[in-house]
Design a protein around this motif. Structure first.
Motif, PDB file in Angstrom:
ATOM      1  N   ALA A  61       4.430  10.317  -7.016  1.00 38.38           N
ATOM      2  CA  ALA A  61       5.441  10.556  -8.049  1.00 38.38           C
ATOM      3  C   ALA A  61       4.841  10.657  -9.450  1.00 38.38           C
ATOM      4  N   GLY A  62       3.518  10.455  -9.565  1.00 43.79           N
ATOM      5  CA  GLY A  62       2.859  10.563 -10.862  1.00 43.79           C
ATOM      6  C   GLY A  62       3.013   9.340 -11.747  1.00 43.79           C
ATOM      7  N   LYS A  63       3.430   8.223 -11.161  1.00 44.90           N
ATOM      8  CA  LYS A  63       3.628   6.994 -11.939  1.00 44.90           C
ATOM      9  C   LYS A  63       2.340   6.179 -11.918  1.00 44.90           C
ATOM     10  N   ALA A  64       1.393   6.628 -12.708  1.00 52.27           N
ATOM     11  CA  ALA A  64       0.027   6.096 -12.643  1.00 52.27           C
ATOM     12  C   ALA A  64      -0.051   4.624 -13.013  1.00 52.27           C
ATOM     13  N   LYS A  65       0.597   4.223 -14.087  1.00 47.62           N
ATOM     14  CA  LYS A  65       0.480   2.840 -14.553  1.00 47.62           C
ATOM     15  C   LYS A  65       0.937   1.860 -13.480  1.00 47.62           C
ATOM     16  N   GLU A  66       2.123   2.082 -12.916  1.00 41.36           N
ATOM     17  CA  GLU A  66       2.642   1.185 -11.894  1.00 41.36           C
ATOM     18  C   GLU A  66       1.770   1.210 -10.642  1.00 41.36           C
ATOM     19  N   ALA A  67       1.278   2.409 -10.284  1.00 42.36           N
ATOM     20  CA  ALA A  67       0.438   2.543  -9.096  1.00 42.36           C
ATOM     21  C   ALA A  67      -0.886   1.812  -9.272  1.00 42.36           C
ATOM     22  N   TYR A  68      -1.514   1.972 -10.430  1.00 41.49           N
ATOM     23  CA  TYR A  68      -2.800   1.303 -10.657  1.00 41.49           C
ATOM     24  C   TYR A  68      -2.646  -0.208 -10.714  1.00 41.49           C
TER      25      TYR A  68
ATOM     26  N   PHE B  52       0.828  -1.210   0.000  1.00 39.55           N
ATOM     27  CA  PHE B  52       0.000   0.000   0.000  1.00 39.55           C
ATOM     28  C   PHE B  52       0.860   1.258   0.000  1.00 39.55           C
ATOM     29  N   SER B  53       1.914   1.273   0.794  1.00 41.40           N
ATOM     30  CA  SER B  53       2.759   2.468   0.845  1.00 41.40           C
ATOM     31  C   SER B  53       3.499   2.670  -0.475  1.00 41.40           C
ATOM     32  N   GLU B  54       3.874   1.576  -1.133  1.00 36.46           N
ATOM     33  CA  GLU B  54       4.523   1.712  -2.435  1.00 36.46           C
ATOM     34  C   GLU B  54       3.548   2.271  -3.469  1.00 36.46           C
ATOM     35  N   MET B  55       2.291   1.827  -3.424  1.00 36.93           N
ATOM     36  CA  MET B  55       1.272   2.359  -4.323  1.00 36.93           C
ATOM     37  C   MET B  55       1.124   3.867  -4.154  1.00 36.93           C
ATOM     38  N   ILE B  56       1.092   4.324  -2.910  1.00 40.64           N
ATOM     39  CA  ILE B  56       0.934   5.761  -2.649  1.00 40.64           C
ATOM     40  C   ILE B  56       2.171   6.531  -3.087  1.00 40.64           C
ATOM     41  N   ARG B  57       3.357   5.988  -2.832  1.00 35.91           N
ATOM     42  CA  ARG B  57       4.577   6.663  -3.286  1.00 35.91           C
ATOM     43  C   ARG B  57       4.593   6.808  -4.808  1.00 35.91           C
ATOM     44  N   LEU B  58       4.180   5.769  -5.504  1.00 35.65           N
ATOM     45  CA  LEU B  58       4.110   5.838  -6.961  1.00 35.65           C
ATOM     46  C   LEU B  58       3.092   6.882  -7.409  1.00 35.65           C
TER      47      LEU B  58
END
Length: 294
Positions: A226-233, A217-223
Motif C-alpha cells: 500500500a506504500g505505507k513505508a513508515k508503518e511498514a518499517y 509479517f503479513s501486515e508488514m507486507i500489506r503496508l
C-alpha cells in the motif's frame, strides 16, 4: 492472479521424534496461519524439506493440507528439479484438483545455460494445467536465472504468472520490476528484502518466518504494497533480529526452532540436516520473548 498478492508461507513439514510426519502439528500450523492473516500456503518447498519427503508422503501432505484448508486459502505446491522429463511426469500424474498454482525451482546442480533454463520452463509450461510461479534461488541451485530469462518466459507463456525471486540481490529485483510485463508478479523469496521489494512494486513474499509470525509479517507486507513505508518499517525493525536468527545455521532448522518455542511443532529435521544448536534455540527463545511471543 490477485490471490497471490501479499504473504504466502513456505510451510515446514513437522516431524515426530521417529521422523514420521506429525499431522497434528501440521494442522495446528495451517490453522494458525489461516487465522492470523496469511494470504496463501505453499506446500513442499525447500522449507518443507522436499528433498527428503517421499513421493507418497508428498501426496499425503497435499491431501491433508487441502482437507484442513477446506478452500479457505489458495494452495501452491512445489514441483521442480533438474530432470525436466521427471517434473512433467509428476505434474501429469499428480492430483492437482485442490492446487491453485505450481512453484517450480530453476534447475539445480546441472548448471544449465540461460537457454537451457528457458527450454526447461517452456516444456513445463506446455505440460502444466495450473499457473506456474518460477523460483530463482541461486544460493541453492548454483545457477542464477537472469532477469532477461525470467521476463522472456513471462512474455512467451501466459500460464507463467510470477517469479519467486530469491537472489538476495536488490539490483536484480529492481531490474525485474523495471522490465516485467504489467500483469507478471515479482514475489520476494528473501524475508529480509521483502518489504523493500513490496515498496518498489512487488506483489509480496513467499516467506519462511511468516508462518511463525503471520499476523505481524503479513501486515508488514500489506503496508508495503500500500506504500505505507513508515508503518511498514516500524514492523520490519522489530522483525529483523528473528529473521537473521532463523537463517544463521540452516533453513528449516531455524524456523523449526521458532515453531517449537511457540508450541506449534517440534524441531526435528531429517538428515542430512540437523536441528538448531542449543545456543541458537536459546537465542531464538530470548528474541521471541522480546517480541512477546514466548
Amino acid at each position: 492472479m490477485t490471490q497471490f498478492i501479499g504473504t504466502g508461507v513456505a510451510l515446514i513439514t513437522p516431524f515426530n521424534s521417529d521422523l514420521t510426519i506429525d499431522f497434528d502439528a501440521l494442522e495446528r500450523l495451517v490453522e494458525y496461519n489461516i487465522e492470523n492473516g496469511t494470504e496463501y500456503l505453499v506446500i513442499s518447498g525447500t522449507t518443507g524439506e522436499s528433498v527428503t519427503v517421499t513421493k507418497e508422503e508428498k501426496k499425503e501432505l497435499i491431501s491433508f493440507i487441502a482437507k484442513v484448508n477446506n478452500g479457505r486459502l489458495p494452495l501452491v505446491v512445489g514441483i521442480g528439479g533438474n530432470n525436466t522429463a521427471a517434473i512433467i511426469e509428476e505434474i501429469e500424474s499428480s492430483d492437482l484438483s485442490h492446487i491453485d498454482a505450481i512453484l517450480s525451482v530453476s534447475p539445480y546442480y546441472s548448471k544449465p545455460t540461460q537457454e537451457g533454463i528457458y527450454q526447461h520452463f517452456k516444456a513445463i509450461s506446455k505440460a502444466s494445467p495450473k499457473p506456474i510461479i518460477l523460483y530463482n534461488v541461486p544460493g541453492r541451485t548454483s545457477s542464477n536465472m537472469l532477469p532477461e530469462t525470467t521476463v522472456r518466459l513471462a512474455k512467451d507463456f501466459e500460464n507463467i504468472i510470477a517469479v519467486k525471486e530469491a537472489s538476495n540481490n536488490m539490483g536484480q529485483y529492481l531490474e525485474l520490476l523495471r522490465t516485467k510485463p504489467n500483469d507478471f508478479m515479482i514475489i520476494s523469496g528473501d524475508d529480509d528484502l521483502a518489504l523493500g521489494v513490496a515498496l518498489a512494486g512487488g506483489s509480496g513474499v513467499i516467506s519462511v518466518i511468516g508462518q511463525a509470525l503471520p499476523k505481524e509479517f503479513s501486515e508488514m507486507i500489506r503496508l508495503g504494497i500500500a506504500g505505507k513505508a513508515k508503518e511498514a518499517y516500524d514492523l520490519q525493525f522489530k522483525l529483523i533480529p528473528i529473521i537473521g536468527l532463523i537463517f544463521s545455521e540452516n533453513n528449516p532448522a531455524g524456523i523449526k526452532a521458532v515453531l517449537e518455542t511457540v508450541k506449534i511443532s517440534k524441531s526435528h529435521v531429517r538428515l542430512p540436516l540437523v536441528e538448531a544448536t542449543d545456543k541458537l534455540k536459546s537465542t531464538i527463545k530470548a528474541e521471541l520473548e522480546n517480541l512477546g511471543k514466548s
